[in-house]
Write a protein that holds these residues in place. Structure first.
Motif, PDB file in Angstrom:
ATOM      1  N   SER A   7     -44.443  -9.290 -38.078  1.00 34.89           N
ATOM      2  CA  SER A   7     -45.763  -8.673 -37.982  1.00 34.89           C
ATOM      3  C   SER A   7     -45.698  -7.144 -38.008  1.00 34.89           C
ATOM      4  CB  SER A   7     -46.449  -9.128 -36.698  1.00 34.89           C
ATOM      5  OG  SER A   7     -47.694  -8.473 -36.544  1.00 34.89           O
ATOM      6  N   CYS A   8     -46.681  -6.568 -38.667  1.00 36.18           N
ATOM      7  CA  CYS A   8     -46.837  -5.111 -38.705  1.00 36.18           C
ATOM      8  C   CYS A   8     -47.769  -4.612 -37.599  1.00 36.18           C
ATOM      9  CB  CYS A   8     -47.412  -4.677 -40.051  1.00 36.18           C
ATOM     10  SG  CYS A   8     -46.304  -4.952 -41.437  1.00 36.18           S
ATOM     11  N   SER A   9     -48.407  -5.531 -36.898  1.00 29.34           N
ATOM     12  CA  SER A   9     -49.362  -5.149 -35.860  1.00 29.34           C
ATOM     13  C   SER A   9     -48.677  -4.309 -34.782  1.00 29.34           C
ATOM     14  CB  SER A   9     -49.963  -6.389 -35.210  1.00 29.34           C
ATOM     15  OG  SER A   9     -50.722  -7.110 -36.134  1.00 29.34           O
ATOM     16  N   GLN A  14     -42.439  -0.872 -38.940  1.00 23.19           N
ATOM     17  CA  GLN A  14     -42.469  -2.087 -39.765  1.00 23.19           C
ATOM     18  C   GLN A  14     -43.543  -1.983 -40.839  1.00 23.19           C
ATOM     19  OE1 GLN A  14     -40.594  -4.523 -40.332  1.00 23.19           O
ATOM     20  NE2 GLN A  14     -41.838  -6.167 -41.171  1.00 23.19           N
ATOM     21  N   LYS A  15     -44.697  -1.429 -40.481  1.00 24.62           N
ATOM     22  CA  LYS A  15     -45.783  -1.276 -41.457  1.00 24.62           C
ATOM     23  C   LYS A  15     -45.357  -0.349 -42.582  1.00 24.62           C
ATOM     24  CE  LYS A  15     -50.214  -0.936 -40.334  1.00 24.62           C
ATOM     25  NZ  LYS A  15     -51.568  -0.444 -39.991  1.00 24.62           N
ATOM     26  N   ARG A  16     -44.688   0.735 -42.260  1.00 23.27           N
ATOM     27  CA  ARG A  16     -44.217   1.679 -43.277  1.00 23.27           C
ATOM     28  C   ARG A  16     -43.231   0.980 -44.226  1.00 23.27           C
ATOM     29  NH1 ARG A  16     -44.045   5.751 -40.227  1.00 23.27           N
ATOM     30  NH2 ARG A  16     -42.108   5.241 -39.174  1.00 23.27           N
ATOM     31  N   ARG A  17     -42.294   0.197 -43.665  1.00 24.94           N
ATOM     32  CA  ARG A  17     -41.325  -0.546 -44.498  1.00 24.94           C
ATOM     33  C   ARG A  17     -42.033  -1.617 -45.336  1.00 24.94           C
ATOM     34  NH1 ARG A  17     -37.996  -0.389 -39.688  1.00 24.94           N
ATOM     35  NH2 ARG A  17     -38.774  -2.469 -39.208  1.00 24.94           N
ATOM     36  N   LYS A  46     -53.268   1.290 -45.559  1.00 22.60           N
ATOM     37  CA  LYS A  46     -52.560   0.929 -44.322  1.00 22.60           C
ATOM     38  C   LYS A  46     -53.494   0.403 -43.240  1.00 22.60           C
ATOM     39  CE  LYS A  46     -48.349   3.366 -45.009  1.00 22.60           C
ATOM     40  NZ  LYS A  46     -47.341   4.218 -44.466  1.00 22.60           N
ATOM     41  N   ALA A  47     -54.793   0.656 -43.339  1.00 22.61           N
ATOM     42  CA  ALA A  47     -55.791   0.145 -42.384  1.00 22.61           C
ATOM     43  C   ALA A  47     -55.438   0.566 -40.956  1.00 22.61           C
ATOM     44  CB  ALA A  47     -55.953  -1.353 -42.534  1.00 22.61           C
ATOM     45  N   ILE A  55     -51.488  -3.888 -50.018  1.00 21.48           N
ATOM     46  CA  ILE A  55     -50.965  -3.175 -51.180  1.00 21.48           C
ATOM     47  C   ILE A  55     -51.494  -3.946 -52.389  1.00 21.48           C
ATOM     48  CG2 ILE A  55     -48.916  -2.345 -52.370  1.00 21.48           C
ATOM     49  CD1 ILE A  55     -48.714  -3.523 -48.766  1.00 21.48           C
ATOM     50  N   THR A  56     -52.111  -3.226 -53.332  1.00 22.85           N
ATOM     51  CA  THR A  56     -52.819  -3.884 -54.428  1.00 22.85           C
ATOM     52  C   THR A  56     -52.349  -3.382 -55.782  1.00 22.85           C
ATOM     53  OG1 THR A  56     -54.778  -4.024 -53.014  1.00 22.85           O
ATOM     54  CG2 THR A  56     -55.110  -4.350 -55.376  1.00 22.85           C
ATOM     55  N   LEU A  57     -52.093  -4.325 -56.679  1.00 21.03           N
ATOM     56  CA  LEU A  57     -51.874  -4.037 -58.101  1.00 21.03           C
ATOM     57  C   LEU A  57     -53.127  -4.537 -58.804  1.00 21.03           C
ATOM     58  CD1 LEU A  57     -48.693  -4.728 -60.183  1.00 21.03           C
ATOM     59  CD2 LEU A  57     -50.948  -5.158 -61.084  1.00 21.03           C
TER      60      LEU A  57
END
Length: 129
Positions: A7-9, A14-17, A46-47, A55-57
Motif C-alpha cells: 500500500s501507498c497509503s 512507497q508512493k514515489r516508487r 499523486k492525489a 498514473i495514466t497513459l
C-alpha cells in the motif's frame, strides 16, 4: 521486482516508487505497442496522502490507468477504449492485475485484444522476421 501490492497509503516513499516504476513501465508499454512519440499523454496524479493516486497513459484510442484501486483483488490496471485524448470516460472498463506491469509483452497483448491498438503478437513476430 517491485511489490505492486504494498500500500501507498500514508507512505510517501512507497508512493514515489510506485509512481516512478509505473511511469517507466507505461513508457515501455507504449514502445511495445509501437505508439509514436506525441501520440499519447503520460500523466501522474499523486492525489492525497491516504491513496496511491494514479498514473495514466492516454492514447487517442485507449486509456490505461494504473493505481491501487483494487488492492484486495490485485486489480490495479484499468484499460478502456476511448475516442480521442479528451475522452476521459471511454468504453467499458477492463481490469487487470498490477503484476502485468512486470510482463509488458503480456500487458501489450491484452491492451491490443481490448482496443486493437498496437500490434498483435503474431504480426510483431512476422515483422521481426
Amino acid at each position: 521486482m517491485f511489490d505492486w501490492n504494498r500500500s501507498c497509503s500514508y507512505d510517501e516513499q512507497q508512493k514515489r516508487r510506485f509512481h516512478s516504476t509505473a511511469r517507466s513501465r507505461l513508457k515501455k508499454l507504449a514502445a511495445e505497442l509501437y505508439l509514436p512519440a506525441g501520440s499519447y499523454d503520460l500523466r501522474s496524479n499523486k492525489a492525497g496522502i491516504a491513496v496511491a493516486g494514479e498514473i495514466t497513459l492516454h492514447h487517442r484510442r485507449v486509456y490505461i490507468k494504473v493505481g491501487q484501486f483494487g488492492l484486495l483483488s490485485g486489480h490495479g490496471i484499468l484499460i478502456r477504449t476511448c475516442k480521442g485524448r479528451q475522452d476521459y470516460t471511454g468504453g467499458p472498463n477492463h481490469l487487470a492485475d498490477l503484476t502485468l506491469l512486470d510482463d509488458i509483452p503480456a500487458l501489450a497483448a491484452l491492451v491490443h485484444a481490448i482496443s486493437g491498438v498496437g500490434s498483435s503478437p503474431r504480426s510483431a513476430v512476422s515483422r521481426a522476421a
